[in-house]
Write a protein that holds these residues in place. Structure first.
Motif, mmCIF file in Angstrom:
data_model
loop_
_atom_site.group_PDB
_atom_site.id
_atom_site.type_symbol
_atom_site.label_atom_id
_atom_site.label_comp_id
_atom_site.label_asym_id
_atom_site.label_seq_id
_atom_site.Cartn_x
_atom_site.Cartn_y
_atom_site.Cartn_z
ATOM 1 N N MET A 68 -54.607 45.132 17.568
ATOM 2 C CA MET A 68 -55.017 44.097 18.518
ATOM 3 C C MET A 68 -53.970 43.009 18.749
ATOM 4 O O MET A 68 -53.823 42.521 19.850
ATOM 5 N N MET A 69 -53.282 42.619 17.723
ATOM 6 C CA MET A 69 -52.442 41.419 17.772
ATOM 7 C C MET A 69 -51.299 41.519 18.783
ATOM 8 O O MET A 69 -50.576 42.504 18.794
ATOM 9 N N PRO A 70 -51.115 40.496 19.620
ATOM 10 C CA PRO A 70 -49.915 40.470 20.466
ATOM 11 C C PRO A 70 -48.680 40.222 19.595
ATOM 12 O O PRO A 70 -48.779 39.588 18.541
ATOM 13 N N ASP A 71 -47.527 40.727 20.059
ATOM 14 C CA ASP A 71 -46.305 40.648 19.248
ATOM 15 C C ASP A 71 -45.993 39.236 18.761
ATOM 16 O O ASP A 71 -45.548 39.048 17.635
ATOM 17 N N GLY A 72 -46.225 38.266 19.631
ATOM 18 C CA GLY A 72 -45.843 36.891 19.296
ATOM 19 C C GLY A 72 -46.599 36.325 18.110
ATOM 20 O O GLY A 72 -46.208 35.294 17.560
ATOM 21 N N GLY A 73 -47.695 36.984 17.726
ATOM 22 C CA GLY A 73 -48.453 36.474 16.582
ATOM 23 C C GLY A 73 -47.902 36.930 15.247
ATOM 24 O O GLY A 73 -48.405 36.530 14.193
ATOM 25 N N ALA A 94 -46.507 34.317 12.227
ATOM 26 C CA ALA A 94 -47.566 33.542 11.570
ATOM 27 C C ALA A 94 -48.472 34.459 10.766
ATOM 28 O O ALA A 94 -48.905 34.118 9.653
ATOM 29 N N ARG A 95 -48.753 35.649 11.304
ATOM 30 C CA ARG A 95 -49.625 36.581 10.595
ATOM 31 C C ARG A 95 -48.967 37.063 9.306
ATOM 32 O O ARG A 95 -49.606 37.173 8.260
#
Lengths: 497, 497
Positions: free
Chosen positions: A31-36, A39-40
C-alpha cells in the motif's frame, strides 16, 4: 506458576508488537507510496528494537528459570508453551548485541547494494559485501553451536527447521540425487512430443484478481480473517486473525498468478488454522519454515496442479476471460502447460521436478560456507559446476541468473533454503497419508474441499508448535519424513499420466 | 543540552510508535476485515499503553527540568521544541492513572452502547452512561485546571485549541449570534426562488474515485506521500510523510464525495507541509484542531465551493460521467446546489451558513456540563430550546437526530466542538489576507494552485507548532482572529452573488 504467567503476559505483549510490525510490513509492500519509506523504515527499526528488548529483558530469563524450577505446577499445555518460549528467548539472547548490530549493518549494506549489483552482473562488487556477511554468519553459527551443542550449520538450520540436521538432510538429499536426475531426463524426453499453446493476453488484472478470489473461496480462505492484494514480491503476511496474502499480475500470462494465489492461500490457511486457544504464545505459531512451505505446496502442487483441479482452472479461466472457444484453454493444453518440466537458471521459476536441484546446490554451498570448507570466491565456479551436473546448464560468467539470483544469503539467512524441498517432500507424504482417509480426487472433482481442510486442520494446522516437527509428521502420517512419497508423486504425475 | 537531546530521542521514538498506530488505525478503518478486529484492538491497546509509558516515563520529567535549568544552552528552535515537549508531557502526566483507566472504561462503554442506543432513540439507556463520563470529565477538568491555572473548561479547550478561552469564545460566538440568524433567514429567503436539480445516478464508485483523484492532483496533493481510500467515516490519518485520506461514496450522489475528498485534501496538505526539519518532534505537529479544520475548510469552503472552482467541478464531472448534455451539470445548477442553505438537524450534513449554530449550541451545553451549571438530564430540553432558537427546528423527543447524534461526548472529548467554527473563521481570515498577495480568483480559474499553496505553506503549514495559535494568525493576517471576515465571506458568497 506466577513466573510462568508473567512469561505469558510478556509474550502476548510481544505478539501485539509483532502484530503491528506484520500489518505495517504488509502495508509497506502492498500500500505505501514510495515517499513514505524513510519514515516507515525508522518506525519499523524502532519497533524491531522494542521487540528485541521485550524478548530479551533480563527478567524473562529469570522467569524461565523460575518456571522450570516449578515445572510440575504447569499443565501439559503450559509446559509446551514454556518450551517454545524458551526456544525463542534462547535464539534471541545467544548473540551479543555488538554482533547483532554488525550483522544487521553488513546485511543491510549487502542486500541494498545487491539490488543494483545483480542487475549489473557485478560479482566483483558483491563478493566483498558477501564475505563480510559470511564472516559474521560463521561467528553467529559458532555462538549458536556453543549454546545448543549442535554443529555450527545445524545450529543455523535450527532457526528455520528445528530438529533438522545435516545428517538427516544428507540422507534425504542423497536419496533425491540418486533418482531425480534420471527421472527428470525421462520426463523431459516424454514431454518432447507435447505441443503447448500459451494462452494469449491481455488478461486484465481485475479479471485475474476476481478469478484468484474465486479459487481462494473454493479453497476455503476465510475472507473475514484476511485479504488478497498486490505486491512486487508475493508473500503471506499479517497475523493469524487477519492474514494478508499478495500476488503480482502479468497481463500477458494469467497462469502463474493463479497458481501464485493458490500457493499463498496454502500458507494463509495454515495461519488461519493455528490454535486459537494459544493465540499470542510461541506455541501457537507455525511449526517450521518447512512445514509452512509444505502447506503452500500442498495447495499448489498436490491439489491445484492435479489434473482434476486443472480441469476447474481451465473452465473457470475460460469463463472469466470469455475464452470458451480458445483451444489454449482446453483441458489437455492447460494440463500440459501446468506440467511442463524444463531445467532453467532461476529457482523461483522452476517446476517441482527441477526445483530440488536448485535447493541441493544451495544447501551444499551454504553448508560449506558456514563450515569453512568453501570460501565466497569459490561460489561462482561451484555454482556453475553443480548447475552443469544437476541441470545441464552453464552459469559461467552469469552471476545475475546464477549465484546472485537470491536474496537469502545477502542478509545472512543461511540454513533457510532446505525448507523449500523439505516442504515439497512433507506435502507429498501428507497427501499419501490423507488419501487413506479422504477420497481426495473426488473432493477435487466436486470442489468439496471440506474433508481435505479438515484433515490438514486436525493433523497440521491446529498443532501449532506444540509438537516437534518429527512428532507432527509421525502423528500425521505414521512415519518420519520419507522421500519415497515425493518420488512416487513425481512418477505418477509426470511419467505414468 | 544532554537532557534536551535525550528528550528529542525519546520523543522521536514515541513518534515512531505513533506512526505505527496511525498506519494500523488507518488499516483498521480502510482495509481490515471484520474478523481481525479483536486481535487488532488488543494490539492497539498495548501500543497505546506503550506510548503513554514512553511519554510519562519518570526520566522525561527529570530531563525537562534539567533542560529548563540550562535553557540558555538551547537554540531558539530547541527552546520551542522544549516548550511543546513539555506541553505534551504535562497533558499526559497531570491525570492519575486510576482516573485515566476509569475514563477509558466509561468512555468505551458509553461509546459502544451509544452506537446501538442512537439508532433506537434510547436516551434513557444513554443518559446513565453519559453521566458517568461527565462525572469523570469534571474531575479531569478540575485536575487540568489546578495544573494550568486555567478554569476547568478552559483547561479542556487547551487540549484541542491551546490558548483558547471561554472569554475569547464568548466574544467570537456572541458576535456570530448577533448577525448570523438574520443573515441565514435572508439567504433562505433569497434562495427560495432557486430551483435545484440533483444530478441523477448511478455514479460508479470507480469514476467518483477517479474524479476525486483528479481534484487531489489539481490541489497538489503529493501522491508520493499519501493515498486516497474508502472508509465508513471519512478522515485524514497516517503521518506527514505518508498521509492517508479516506472518503465514502454514494452511487446516487457524487457531489458530496467530491467535496469530502477536497476537505480531507486540505487536512492532508497541512500534514504534508509540516516542517520536515523538526520531524518526529511535537513542534513539527499541526498547531491545533482549529487550525487543522481551517485548512480543510479553506480547501472546501474558500476554494472549492467558489463559483470559479465549481465551474471546474461541473465540467470535469460532466466529462467523467459522460453527462455533458445533462442540465443538472450546468454551472448555474451546480453553483446553486453547492450553495444551498437549509437548516437541518444533523451537524455533519450542515452547510457553512447554518453550521455555526450547531457548534454554538454544543459549546454552550458542554461548557455548562463541565462547569456544573448544566446536568445530563437537562440536555434534551436545552437542545430542543436552542435548536428552536438558532435554527427554528424542534428536536423534542428526537434524540437520534438531536443530542445523541455526535460521538464526541461519548468518550469525554469536551472542548473539541468549538474547533470546527474556529476553523471556518480562521479560513475566511486567511483567504482575506491571501488576497492581498495572490490573485486567488485567477489562480482558481486557471487551475494554478501553486501561489495559493505557497502562501499556505509559508504562513501556516511550515510553522508547525513553533508559534502559538494567536501568533500564527497575527503573523499570517496582521491581526488576531476576527469574525468579520467570516461574515463578509458569507455575505459575499450567499447574498451579493
Amino acid at each position: 506458576m506466577d513466573a510462568y504467567l508473567k512469561l505469558e503476559k510478556q509474550f502476548k505483549r510481544l505478539a501485539s508488537y509483532q502484530h503491528l510490525a506484520a500489518i505495517c510490513g504488509w502495508d509497506q509492500a502492498a500500500m505505501m507510496p514510495d515517499g513514505g519509506n524513510e519514515a516507515r523504515a525508522n518506525a519499523m527499526s524502532d519497533l524491531a528494537v522494542l521487540c528485541h528488548e521485550t524478548l530479551t529483558a533480563p527478567e524473562v530469563g529469570e522467569w524461565i528459570r523460575s518456571a522450570e524450577a516449578q515445572i510440575e505446577a504447569l499443565s501439559d499445555e503450559q509446559k509446551v508453551s514454556l518450551r517454545e518460549i524458551k526456544r525463542h528467548w534462547a535464539h534471541a539472547t545467544v548473540l551479543p548485541s555488538d554482533l547483532v548490530e554488525a550483522k544487521s549493518q553488513a546485511g543491510s549494506k549487502c542486500e541494498h547494494q545487491w539490488r543494483a549489483q545483480r542487475k549489473e552482473n557485478d560479482w566483483e562488487g558483491f563478493a566483498p559485501n558477501l564475505k563480510k556477511v559470511v564472516e559474521l554468519a560463521r561467528i553467529e553459527a559458532d555462538k549458536r553451536a556453543q549454546n545448543t551443542g549442535l554443529s555450527p550449520y545445524n545450529a543455523m538450520l535450527d532457526l528455520y527447521e528445528p530438529g533438522m540436521t545435516t545428517e538427516k538432510l544428507d540422507a534425504l538429499f542423497n536419496d533425491l540425487k540418486s533418482w531425480l536426475p534420471e527421472l527428470t531426463q525421462q520426463i523431459i524426453e516424454k514431454q518432447k512430443s507435447h505441443a503447448i499453446q500459451q494462452p494469449q493476453g491481455p488478461f486484465s488484472t481485475e479479471l485475474q484478481a476476481s478469478l484468484g478470489r474465486k479459487f481462494m473461496e473454493i479453497l476455503d480462505f476465510d475472507f473475514n480473517h484476511g485479504r488478497l492484494d498486490v505486491s512486487v514480491h508475493p508473500f503471506c503476511g499479517g497475523v493469524p486473525e487477519d492474514v494478508r496474502i499478495t500476488t503480482r499480475y502479468d497481463e500477458e500470462d494469467f497462469t502463474s498468478a493463479i497458481m501464485g494465489v493458490i500457493h499463498e492461500t496454502g500458507h494463509a490457511r495454515y495461519e488461519q488454522g493455528l490454535p486459537k486457544a494459544l493465540a499470542g504464545l510461541p506455541s501457537a505459531e507455525a511449526r517450521s519454515m518447512g512445514i509452512h512451505e509444505s502447506q503452500s505446496l500442498f495447495f499448489e502442487m498436490q491439489i491445484a496442479r492435479s489434473p482434476e483441479f486443472v480441469a476447474h482452472v481451465a473452465s473457470m479461466a475460460a469463463e472469466e476471460f470469455g475464452r470458451q472457444d480458445d483451444s489454449a484453454f482446453s483441458l489437455d493444453n492447460m494440463n500440459a502447460l501446468y506440467k511442463r518440466v524444463q531445467p532453467g537458471y532461476i529457482r523461483v521459476d522452476a517446476d517441482e521436478v527441477t526445483y530440488p536441484a536448485h535447493i541441493i546446490l544451495r544447501y551444499e554451498i551454504e553448508r560449506g560456507l558456514i563450515e569453512g570448507t568453501i570460501e565466497v570466491d569459490d561460489i561462482p565456479a561451484l555454482w556453475n559446476q553443480k548447475m552443469q551436473a544437476y541441470l545441464g546448464l552453464s552459469t559461467e560468467g552469469n552471476f545475475t541468473n546464477g549465484c546472485m539470483q537470491d536474496i537469502h544469503w545477502t542478509d545472512g539467512s543461511f540454513g533457510y533454503f532446505p525448507s523449500y524441498t523439505l516442504g515439497a517432500m512433507y506435502a507429498a507424504q501428507f497427501m499419501h497419508a490423507m488419501r487413506k482417509d479422504v477420497d481426495v480426487d473426488a473432493c477435487i472433482r466436486n470442489l468439496d474441499m471440506k474433508p481435505i481442510s479438515a484433515w490438514l486442520e486436525e493433523n497440521i494446522w491446529s498443532k501449532g508448535s506444540t509438537l516437534s516437527t518429527e512428532e507432527l509428521v509421525i502423528q500425521a502420517t505414521g512415519e518420519p519424513l520419507n522421500p519415497e512419497y515425493f518420488k512416487q508423486h513425481l512418477i505418477s504425475r509426470y511419467l505414468n499420466d
